[in-house]
Motif scaffolding. Sequence first.
Motif, PDB file in Angstrom:
ATOM      1  N   SER A 165      -1.496  -6.795  -0.578  1.00 52.38           N
ATOM      2  CA  SER A 165      -1.918  -5.966  -1.708  1.00 52.38           C
ATOM      3  C   SER A 165      -0.763  -5.668  -2.647  1.00 52.38           C
ATOM      4  CB  SER A 165      -2.512  -4.651  -1.200  1.00 52.38           C
ATOM      5  OG  SER A 165      -1.571  -3.944  -0.394  1.00 52.38           O
ATOM      6  N   ASP A 166       0.457  -5.630  -2.111  1.00 53.54           N
ATOM      7  CA  ASP A 166       1.647  -5.317  -2.905  1.00 53.54           C
ATOM      8  C   ASP A 166       2.760  -6.336  -2.682  1.00 53.54           C
ATOM      9  OD1 ASP A 166       1.865  -4.526  -0.288  1.00 53.54           O
ATOM     10  OD2 ASP A 166       2.604  -2.513  -0.703  1.00 53.54           O
ATOM     11  N   ILE A 187      -3.935  -5.755   3.568  1.00 48.53           N
ATOM     12  CA  ILE A 187      -3.125  -4.534   3.516  1.00 48.53           C
ATOM     13  C   ILE A 187      -2.269  -4.490   4.769  1.00 48.53           C
ATOM     14  CG2 ILE A 187      -3.161  -2.009   3.532  1.00 48.53           C
ATOM     15  CD1 ILE A 187      -5.804  -2.158   1.978  1.00 48.53           C
ATOM     16  N   ASP A 188      -0.960  -4.376   4.593  1.00 46.92           N
ATOM     17  CA  ASP A 188      -0.045  -4.363   5.737  1.00 46.92           C
ATOM     18  C   ASP A 188      -0.058  -2.986   6.389  1.00 46.92           C
ATOM     19  OD1 ASP A 188       1.969  -4.627   7.607  1.00 46.92           O
ATOM     20  OD2 ASP A 188       3.334  -5.684   6.258  1.00 46.92           O
ATOM     21  N   GLY A 193       1.381  -0.435   3.796  1.00 51.01           N
ATOM     22  CA  GLY A 193       1.037  -1.243   2.636  1.00 51.01           C
ATOM     23  C   GLY A 193       0.133  -0.512   1.666  1.00 51.01           C
ATOM     24  N   LEU A 194       0.219  -0.909   0.410  1.00 51.02           N
ATOM     25  CA  LEU A 194      -0.541  -0.282  -0.658  1.00 51.02           C
ATOM     26  C   LEU A 194      -2.039  -0.413  -0.420  1.00 51.02           C
ATOM     27  CD1 LEU A 194      -0.695   0.944  -3.589  1.00 51.02           C
ATOM     28  CD2 LEU A 194      -0.775  -1.449  -4.387  1.00 51.02           C
ATOM     29  N   PRO A 236      11.288  -7.522  -9.493  1.00 51.92           N
ATOM     30  CA  PRO A 236      10.831  -6.145  -9.289  1.00 51.92           C
ATOM     31  C   PRO A 236      10.467  -5.922  -7.825  1.00 51.92           C
ATOM     32  CG  PRO A 236       9.699  -7.198 -11.130  1.00 51.92           C
ATOM     33  CD  PRO A 236      10.436  -8.280 -10.398  1.00 51.92           C
ATOM     34  N   ASP A 237      10.190  -4.689  -7.479  1.00 52.29           N
ATOM     35  CA  ASP A 237       9.854  -4.365  -6.103  1.00 52.29           C
ATOM     36  C   ASP A 237       8.528  -5.002  -5.699  1.00 52.29           C
ATOM     37  OD1 ASP A 237      12.128  -2.875  -5.682  1.00 52.29           O
ATOM     38  OD2 ASP A 237      11.187  -0.971  -6.240  1.00 52.29           O
ATOM     39  N   PHE A 238       8.503  -5.575  -4.527  1.00 52.58           N
ATOM     40  CA  PHE A 238       7.270  -6.037  -3.913  1.00 52.58           C
ATOM     41  C   PHE A 238       7.505  -6.058  -2.411  1.00 52.58           C
ATOM     42  CE2 PHE A 238       9.756  -9.829  -4.867  1.00 52.58           C
ATOM     43  CZ  PHE A 238       9.698 -10.565  -3.693  1.00 52.58           C
TER      44      PHE A 238
END
Length: 513
Positions: A165-166, A187-188, A193-194, A236-238
């Motif tokens: 998801s992210d 989703i982790d 996870g987001l 960017p952040d992921f």
Amino acid sequence: MKRSKTRTPFAAALLLGLVITQPALCQSEPADDLVIMHATLLSPERAAPLQDAWVRVSGDRIVEIGSGAVDPGGARVIDAERGYLIPGLIDSHVHLYHATGLRARYTDNYAALYDDYMQQQPRSFLFHGFTTVIELNADAPTNARFEAAPLHPHLVHCGQGVVLSDGFMALELEGAPVGETYPGYLIDSHAGGLVPAGENPAAHTPEAAVASVLGQGGQCIKLYYEEALWWPGGAPDFRLPSVGIARDVVEAAHAANLPVLLHATTPAGHEFALQSGIDILAHGMWEWTGQSFADPRPAPPTAAIAREVARSPIAVQPTIQTIRNTASLFDPAVLADPAWADAVPRDYLGYLHSEAQVQREQFIAIFGEMIAPGGDAADMGAAQSAFLRRYQGLIWSMSAEGAHFLFGSDTAVGGFGWASPPGLAGYWEMQNWVDAGIPLPVLFRAMTIDNALAFGLDGEIGTIEPGKRADLLILRGNPLRDVAAYDRIETVILAGEVIDRAELSARRMVIME
């Protein structure tokens, strides 16, 4: 579904007026019965060739094999004239939605070029002997287009890749909801996870992700461990996947008898594969973190991970041609290869020689200081060549450690470059393996039975045996002695249908007056 290392003895708008010439043979149904005679039969389960072999085919199945005299009865006969009869080849890493080197920003003629390319694409895979291709990140419209072609390889796919998801793949959506593009996203739960607004986490578990792929007709699962080390200015952040969530996906996939592949190109990604029980690495380890781009050998910790992967049950797709795709920007010999005329339409090849060339300076502007600071195109070319040599050295060292390699071309890889034409890139990948020191019998197995076993297809394809689908090639050379034999295909037999190789060439595409 852990893979044993035990081995037995071996791709818009319709281009107005464009048609593909079809011989009457290619339009007909397969003959009820066919006998191929006087062949030298090479099949990976055999310790030695079967001389003066004959193979009887009924419909789309091999029904009998022998040597010496045979009564064909009323069957159609093909005299192989001592040519080499081998199983149809399997490319287990393709992307059918990309057209190599084509982007809308490079040309005003994008739609016509894309359609032109895609009409030829399945025929070019067959021209080079690939009777089965495996799409690792599929979408339904692309699959339908490919399978609607009058002639096309058998298509196996992994459905959509299973993305976080992210994670990185969500990052590429530039803020669009991940579920719009990847409804089966994950989703982790092991790492916080987001959970997108309004979404139910229970619909995005490993079991739900595997069920989504199965619902798409997928026969494998693909995960991603992409660190985006090449992202200008830093990505960017992921989120990267946790080992826990990957293990859960593996467990759910194996319960459904599906292998799990991982996109990973770094030491951390390959170590992650070892920890999480992945079946297949979709790439080798070409990004050596903490080292200069020009370092010829991996640092000891990186070499140790490669050695551990090589000795593990994990299979590896080297995909050397992916590196050559980028290197093609700086190697004029790539587009000078006359084999292009068989692989892509004439107008498309003209585009690669002209409008597509803008990619070179764009690449240098974005990545030049990262690869060859202060350098020009010649320096970039030298750096890419060195990068390729060091990676081939790593593949050779893994081979020496007993690595289990599977053949995949990554056709057509996205990004900069144009060296991923359908089918032809697969032949170039064969040459890459040989240049890296991989023995020809290992290559033969990797394109036939080893790929079939890894994807659970060995009951249908991968060898020449009674009951198997009649996907066969007649070659005018011995592929166990010379890789060039794979470019000396005379006849392609696709599920019992006999096709003269010349009829599959892009040269057969004509523009109506």
